[in-house]
Design an enzyme around this catalytic site. Structure first.
Site, PDB file in Angstrom:
ATOM      1  N   ASP A  21      -3.564  26.520  -1.463  1.00 62.51           N
ATOM      2  CA  ASP A  21      -2.458  26.034  -2.292  1.00 62.51           C
ATOM      3  C   ASP A  21      -2.599  24.581  -2.751  1.00 62.51           C
ATOM      4  OD1 ASP A  21       0.647  27.658  -1.255  1.00 62.51           O
ATOM      5  OD2 ASP A  21      -1.298  28.504  -1.740  1.00 62.51           O
ATOM      6  N   ASP A  22      -1.891  24.295  -3.854  1.00 66.55           N
ATOM      7  CA  ASP A  22      -1.558  22.938  -4.338  1.00 66.55           C
ATOM      8  C   ASP A  22      -2.664  22.235  -5.099  1.00 66.55           C
ATOM      9  OD1 ASP A  22       0.804  23.462  -3.101  1.00 66.55           O
ATOM     10  OD2 ASP A  22       0.658  21.901  -1.575  1.00 66.55           O
ATOM     11  N   HIS A  75       1.218  28.682  -8.991  1.00 72.93           N
ATOM     12  CA  HIS A  75       2.047  28.017  -7.968  1.00 72.93           C
ATOM     13  C   HIS A  75       3.107  27.142  -8.630  1.00 72.93           C
ATOM     14  CE1 HIS A  75       2.986  27.178  -3.903  1.00 72.93           C
ATOM     15  NE2 HIS A  75       2.378  26.011  -3.787  1.00 72.93           N
ATOM     16  N   HIS A 111       5.571  22.301  -8.912  1.00 72.39           N
ATOM     17  CA  HIS A 111       5.751  22.427  -7.456  1.00 72.39           C
ATOM     18  C   HIS A 111       7.123  21.899  -7.023  1.00 72.39           C
ATOM     19  CE1 HIS A 111       4.822  22.232  -3.097  1.00 72.39           C
ATOM     20  NE2 HIS A 111       3.952  23.181  -3.391  1.00 72.39           N
ATOM     21  N   HIS A 120      -4.375  24.766   2.314  1.00 68.65           N
ATOM     22  CA  HIS A 120      -4.131  23.853   1.189  1.00 68.65           C
ATOM     23  C   HIS A 120      -5.394  23.063   0.849  1.00 68.65           C
ATOM     24  CE1 HIS A 120      -0.091  24.645   2.750  1.00 68.65           C
ATOM     25  NE2 HIS A 120       0.373  24.298   1.560  1.00 68.65           N
TER      26      HIS A 120
END
Length: 294
Positions: free
Chosen positions: A112-113, A163, A167, A260
């Site tokens: 993620d991210d 995503h 965010h 992540h």
């Protein structure tokens, strides 16, 4: 009162009493049904973290927030909602995927991210060394900033996940139009950065801030809602050993593991993957992707 009227009065009272008893029983049955399904208020159980279909760490809508606006008839979201629990043939379900494409003894690595110019290449290298693939859940603005990294992820055989655009972990408490903008602009940025070589196949809400509306929007645009089963909280930098041990001890939770590559220093994540990927192979686990259909 004559005897005839007395009989008529008694009969009428008996009917009224029976009707009242039926009404009370019906209310009790309705209350029991609502309790068993979790639908006891304006926010159904499907929007709260304790529901089994919602990933750990998800954020429930605030009880003080205004209700999401219902999309106009004919819009993709409205059409998806109208289909109910059973999607049309070939449609993407709006429920969370819980199945690994590789079968019951495989895991799904999700990252993620990112993309991150520092950590994404390092994670790609670890994956390549171990002949493993992952699903990269990218923030739309990061994808637009580093399109070459998006292409590198795809070229290595990995998959893309939306995503959101920014965010925003509070988006579950905002309007349906705001949620739609975050989801669809994030998707557009990621798909554009991939240069036509791939598209986002999943949607993961930031911080797990899913709502029924956001899941329907994602599914209507070809993205399966993607939760997680194992969260080693690598984002908090708990130590490499902690990340490793959490994954090992929670494998029975389900196949989807959350890691992540963005949002901070991810050296512990890289080190944990360097250990975990060979360990998983040694213990008979394969690495696959989350199912879009299952």
């Amino acid at each position: 009162m004559s005897s005839k009227n007395r009989v008529r009065y008694i009969a009428t009272a008996a009917v009224a009493t029976a009707a009242m008893a039926m009404g009370v029983a019906g209310c009790a049955t309705s209350a029991a049904t609502a309790t068993s399904t979790g639908q006891t208020g304006p926010h159904h159980a499907s929007t709260v973290p304790m529901h089994p279909s919602v990933p750990a760490g998800s954020v429930a809508p605030s009880p003080t927030s205004p209700p999401a606006r219902i999309p106009a008839a004919g819009t993709p979201t409205a059409s998806a909602a109208a289909k109910g629990a059973v999607p049309a043939k070939g449609a993407i379900p709006s429920s969370f995927t819980k199945v690994s494409e590789g079968g019951p003894h495989t895991v799904n690595i999700t990252i993620d991210d990112g993309p991150s110019p520092v950590w994404t290449p390092k994670i790609l290298s670890v994956l390549a060394q171990n002949h493993a693939k992952a699903t990269f859940c990218m923030i739309g603005k990061n994808a637009a900033k580093y399109p070459d990294l998006v292409k590198d992820v795809v070229k290595a055989g990995n998959r893309l996940c939306d995503h959101s655009l920014n965010h925003d972990m509070t988006m579950s408490r905002k309007s349906a139009s705001y949620q739609s903008q975050e989801i669809l602009e994030g998707q557009a940025f990621i798909d554009k950065a991939a240069g036509g070589t791939a598209k986002a196949q999943y949607y993961r809400a930031p911080g797990g801030a899913f709502t029924p509306t956001s899941r329907q929007i994602a599914a209507a645009h070809g993205m399966r809602p993607l939760g997680w089963d194992i969260d080693p909280k690598d984002w908090s930098r708990p130590g490499t050993e902690s990340i490793i041990n959490t994954v090992k001890h929670e494998l029975s939770n389900g196949p989807i593991i959350l890691f992540h590559d963005g949002g901070g220093i991810r050296s512990q994540t890289v080190s944990a993957l360097q250990h975990l990927l060979p360990w998983l192979k040694q213990h008979g686990y394969g690495v696959s992707f989350p199912s879009q259909a299952g």
